[in-house]
Write a protein that holds these residues in place. Sequence first.
Motif, PDB file in Angstrom:
ATOM      1  N   LYS A 157      -0.129  -2.311  -0.767  1.00  0.00           N
ATOM      2  CA  LYS A 157      -0.652  -3.046  -1.858  1.00  0.00           C
ATOM      3  C   LYS A 157      -0.024  -4.316  -1.569  1.00  0.00           C
ATOM      4  O   LYS A 157      -0.651  -5.231  -2.196  1.00  0.00           O
ATOM      5  CB  LYS A 157      -0.692  -2.723  -3.313  1.00  0.00           C
ATOM      6  CG  LYS A 157       0.931  -2.478  -3.751  1.00  0.00           C
ATOM      7  CD  LYS A 157       0.994  -1.833  -4.979  1.00  0.00           C
ATOM      8  CE  LYS A 157       2.355  -1.499  -5.440  1.00  0.00           C
ATOM      9  NZ  LYS A 157       2.582  -0.996  -6.982  1.00  0.00           N
ATOM     10  N   TYR A 158       0.941  -4.685  -1.117  1.00  0.00           N
ATOM     11  CA  TYR A 158       1.722  -5.868  -0.832  1.00  0.00           C
ATOM     12  C   TYR A 158       1.218  -6.578   0.286  1.00  0.00           C
ATOM     13  O   TYR A 158       1.673  -7.652   0.695  1.00  0.00           O
ATOM     14  CB  TYR A 158       3.057  -5.670  -1.077  1.00  0.00           C
ATOM     15  CG  TYR A 158       3.646  -5.188  -2.338  1.00  0.00           C
ATOM     16  CD1 TYR A 158       3.278  -6.084  -3.300  1.00  0.00           C
ATOM     17  CD2 TYR A 158       4.239  -3.986  -2.527  1.00  0.00           C
ATOM     18  CE1 TYR A 158       3.810  -5.506  -4.762  1.00  0.00           C
ATOM     19  CE2 TYR A 158       4.655  -3.621  -3.592  1.00  0.00           C
ATOM     20  CZ  TYR A 158       4.298  -4.534  -4.777  1.00  0.00           C
ATOM     21  OH  TYR A 158       4.713  -3.969  -6.279  1.00  0.00           O
ATOM     22  N   LYS A 159       0.262  -5.942   1.152  1.00  0.00           N
ATOM     23  CA  LYS A 159      -0.324  -6.618   2.461  1.00  0.00           C
ATOM     24  C   LYS A 159       0.663  -6.943   3.381  1.00  0.00           C
ATOM     25  O   LYS A 159       0.897  -7.974   3.738  1.00  0.00           O
ATOM     26  CB  LYS A 159      -1.109  -7.472   2.117  1.00  0.00           C
ATOM     27  CG  LYS A 159      -2.497  -7.111   1.295  1.00  0.00           C
ATOM     28  CD  LYS A 159      -3.297  -8.293   1.062  1.00  0.00           C
ATOM     29  CE  LYS A 159      -4.478  -7.875   0.385  1.00  0.00           C
ATOM     30  NZ  LYS A 159      -5.545  -8.892   0.020  1.00  0.00           N
ATOM     31  N   LYS A 160       1.952  -5.909   3.637  1.00  0.00           N
ATOM     32  CA  LYS A 160       2.815  -6.436   4.517  1.00  0.00           C
ATOM     33  C   LYS A 160       2.520  -6.207   6.066  1.00  0.00           C
ATOM     34  O   LYS A 160       3.063  -6.838   6.910  1.00  0.00           O
ATOM     35  CB  LYS A 160       4.259  -5.476   4.075  1.00  0.00           C
ATOM     36  CG  LYS A 160       4.794  -6.145   2.829  1.00  0.00           C
ATOM     37  CD  LYS A 160       6.145  -5.110   2.883  1.00  0.00           C
ATOM     38  CE  LYS A 160       6.773  -5.396   1.164  1.00  0.00           C
ATOM     39  NZ  LYS A 160       7.975  -4.753   0.774  1.00  0.00           N
ATOM     40  N   ILE A 161       1.766  -5.125   6.234  1.00  0.00           N
ATOM     41  CA  ILE A 161       1.335  -4.625   7.634  1.00  0.00           C
ATOM     42  C   ILE A 161       0.197  -5.116   8.034  1.00  0.00           C
ATOM     43  O   ILE A 161      -0.829  -5.514   7.335  1.00  0.00           O
ATOM     44  CB  ILE A 161       1.273  -3.254   7.789  1.00  0.00           C
ATOM     45  CG1 ILE A 161       2.534  -2.609   6.960  1.00  0.00           C
ATOM     46  CG2 ILE A 161       1.114  -2.725   9.139  1.00  0.00           C
ATOM     47  CD1 ILE A 161       3.720  -2.793   7.769  1.00  0.00           C
ATOM     48  N   LYS A 162      -0.149  -5.849   9.374  1.00  0.00           N
ATOM     49  CA  LYS A 162      -1.206  -6.283   9.866  1.00  0.00           C
ATOM     50  C   LYS A 162      -1.484  -5.436  11.028  1.00  0.00           C
ATOM     51  O   LYS A 162      -0.730  -4.723  11.549  1.00  0.00           O
ATOM     52  CB  LYS A 162      -0.994  -7.793  10.509  1.00  0.00           C
ATOM     53  CG  LYS A 162      -0.796  -8.809   9.419  1.00  0.00           C
ATOM     54  CD  LYS A 162      -0.323 -10.065   9.823  1.00  0.00           C
ATOM     55  CE  LYS A 162       1.333 -10.136  10.030  1.00  0.00           C
ATOM     56  NZ  LYS A 162       2.124  -9.997   9.026  1.00  0.00           N
ATOM     57  N   TYR A 163      -2.605  -5.537  11.659  1.00  0.00           N
ATOM     58  CA  TYR A 163      -3.405  -4.550  12.458  1.00  0.00           C
ATOM     59  C   TYR A 163      -4.045  -5.090  13.707  1.00  0.00           C
ATOM     60  O   TYR A 163      -4.497  -6.262  13.482  1.00  0.00           O
ATOM     61  CB  TYR A 163      -4.330  -3.442  11.689  1.00  0.00           C
ATOM     62  CG  TYR A 163      -3.726  -2.989  10.419  1.00  0.00           C
ATOM     63  CD1 TYR A 163      -3.138  -1.818  10.552  1.00  0.00           C
ATOM     64  CD2 TYR A 163      -3.814  -3.669   9.132  1.00  0.00           C
ATOM     65  CE1 TYR A 163      -2.304  -1.350   9.383  1.00  0.00           C
ATOM     66  CE2 TYR A 163      -3.224  -3.037   8.013  1.00  0.00           C
ATOM     67  CZ  TYR A 163      -2.467  -2.041   7.952  1.00  0.00           C
ATOM     68  OH  TYR A 163      -2.000  -1.554   7.108  1.00  0.00           O
ATOM     69  N   CYS A 164      -4.012  -4.372  14.768  1.00  0.00           N
ATOM     70  CA  CYS A 164      -4.848  -5.008  15.833  1.00  0.00           C
ATOM     71  C   CYS A 164      -5.233  -3.910  16.653  1.00  0.00           C
ATOM     72  O   CYS A 164      -4.522  -2.701  17.046  1.00  0.00           O
ATOM     73  CB  CYS A 164      -4.143  -5.848  16.724  1.00  0.00           C
ATOM     74  SG  CYS A 164      -4.588  -6.508  18.207  1.00  0.00           S
ATOM     75  N   CYS A 165      -6.432  -3.827  17.076  1.00  0.00           N
ATOM     76  CA  CYS A 165      -6.957  -2.662  18.162  1.00  0.00           C
ATOM     77  C   CYS A 165      -6.522  -2.779  19.486  1.00  0.00           C
ATOM     78  O   CYS A 165      -6.591  -3.969  19.817  1.00  0.00           O
ATOM     79  CB  CYS A 165      -8.435  -2.649  18.143  1.00  0.00           C
ATOM     80  SG  CYS A 165      -9.390  -2.329  16.316  1.00  0.00           S
ATOM     81  N   VAL A 166      -5.941  -1.873  20.054  1.00  0.00           N
ATOM     82  CA  VAL A 166      -5.636  -1.960  21.456  1.00  0.00           C
ATOM     83  C   VAL A 166      -6.349  -2.599  22.433  1.00  0.00           C
ATOM     84  O   VAL A 166      -6.279  -3.105  23.530  1.00  0.00           O
ATOM     85  CB  VAL A 166      -4.559  -0.818  21.991  1.00  0.00           C
ATOM     86  CG1 VAL A 166      -5.781   0.219  22.358  1.00  0.00           C
ATOM     87  CG2 VAL A 166      -3.909  -1.082  23.115  1.00  0.00           C
ATOM     88  N   GLN A 167      -7.884  -2.402  21.997  1.00  0.00           N
ATOM     89  CA  GLN A 167      -8.741  -2.608  22.851  1.00  0.00           C
ATOM     90  C   GLN A 167      -9.283  -4.288  22.945  1.00  0.00           C
ATOM     91  O   GLN A 167      -9.917  -4.648  24.020  1.00  0.00           O
ATOM     92  CB  GLN A 167     -10.327  -1.968  22.576  1.00  0.00           C
ATOM     93  CG  GLN A 167     -10.198  -0.305  23.081  1.00  0.00           C
ATOM     94  CD  GLN A 167      -9.200   0.565  21.924  1.00  0.00           C
ATOM     95  OE1 GLN A 167      -9.043  -0.033  20.916  1.00  0.00           O
ATOM     96  NE2 GLN A 167      -9.248   1.734  22.076  1.00  0.00           N
ATOM     97  N   SER A 168      -8.621  -5.020  22.188  1.00  0.00           N
ATOM     98  CA  SER A 168      -8.983  -6.355  21.830  1.00  0.00           C
ATOM     99  C   SER A 168      -8.087  -7.095  22.790  1.00  0.00           C
ATOM    100  O   SER A 168      -7.062  -6.650  23.325  1.00  0.00           O
ATOM    101  CB  SER A 168      -8.995  -6.676  20.421  1.00  0.00           C
ATOM    102  OG  SER A 168      -7.405  -6.811  19.868  1.00  0.00           O
ATOM    103  N   LYS A 169      -8.487  -8.450  23.078  1.00  0.00           N
ATOM    104  CA  LYS A 169      -7.827  -9.237  23.703  1.00  0.00           C
ATOM    105  C   LYS A 169      -6.427  -9.881  23.240  1.00  0.00           C
ATOM    106  O   LYS A 169      -5.466 -10.229  23.548  1.00  0.00           O
ATOM    107  CB  LYS A 169      -8.574 -10.544  24.308  1.00  0.00           C
ATOM    108  CG  LYS A 169      -9.710 -10.082  24.986  1.00  0.00           C
ATOM    109  CD  LYS A 169     -10.251 -11.318  25.617  1.00  0.00           C
ATOM    110  CE  LYS A 169     -11.329 -10.887  26.757  1.00  0.00           C
ATOM    111  NZ  LYS A 169     -12.062 -12.294  27.059  1.00  0.00           N
ATOM    112  N   ALA A 170      -6.703  -9.724  21.718  1.00  0.00           N
ATOM    113  CA  ALA A 170      -5.502 -10.390  20.845  1.00  0.00           C
ATOM    114  C   ALA A 170      -4.345  -9.403  20.930  1.00  0.00           C
ATOM    115  O   ALA A 170      -3.075  -9.720  20.526  1.00  0.00           O
ATOM    116  CB  ALA A 170      -6.001 -10.274  19.453  1.00  0.00           C
TER     117      ALA A 170
END
Length: 233
Positions: A117-130
Amino acid sequence: MRNNMTTLTRGVVVRNLLLTTKSKARSSFYNRSISFTSSSTLTTTTAKAAATPSDVVSDAVPDVADVEEEEEEEEVVFSDTKKTAAEPTLLQPRVLVYDGVCHLCHGGVKWVIQADKYKKIKYCCVQSKAAEPYLRLCGLEREDVLRRFLFVEGPGLYHRASTAALKVMSYLPLPYSALSTLLVVPTPLRDPVYDYIAKRRYNWFGKSEDCLVLKEKELLERFIDREEMMDRS
């Protein structure tokens, strides 16, 4: 008669002498008083005069031009400090890089998003260039993350497999963060369980053709590769 006049004359003379003597004595006392008062006044004035320079120095108003020059110098230093401050970096802390086409992995990410709920974690798909800069930072290939997902906690600090999952839990509020206490269990005992499930996850839970988050765009605000995902959609 003559004797009486002589006596009277002598009395007048003596009285005059006494009056003159008293007058001189009063005059002398008055002069001494004036002298003492003048000396006291002079001493007090001299003491004040001696104390005045320090008071003047302490109360002196600085020159306006000098103040402006000092302010300008401070502003220049502050401006230089801002210029030399750390530039925005490409990489962000607390990024979870996962298999975006795996139903089990995506379900786990959705659960973490709801619990965080405090939005501490961010996410990224390993299939993306990012995800590529994070992989290079950790010295990993995409296939490595497909086997064991990656949690980049900060510069030079990353975790994989069961340790990554428990580290993510540590950033969630209670009671979920209590699960991070399982870190006391040795990694050789935790990771075999993780690997057993990871190898069978496609057969058990299924696999999508593209990143599953594209079907739930309301989650993209938590993804660092959201712009890429939006373009792909």
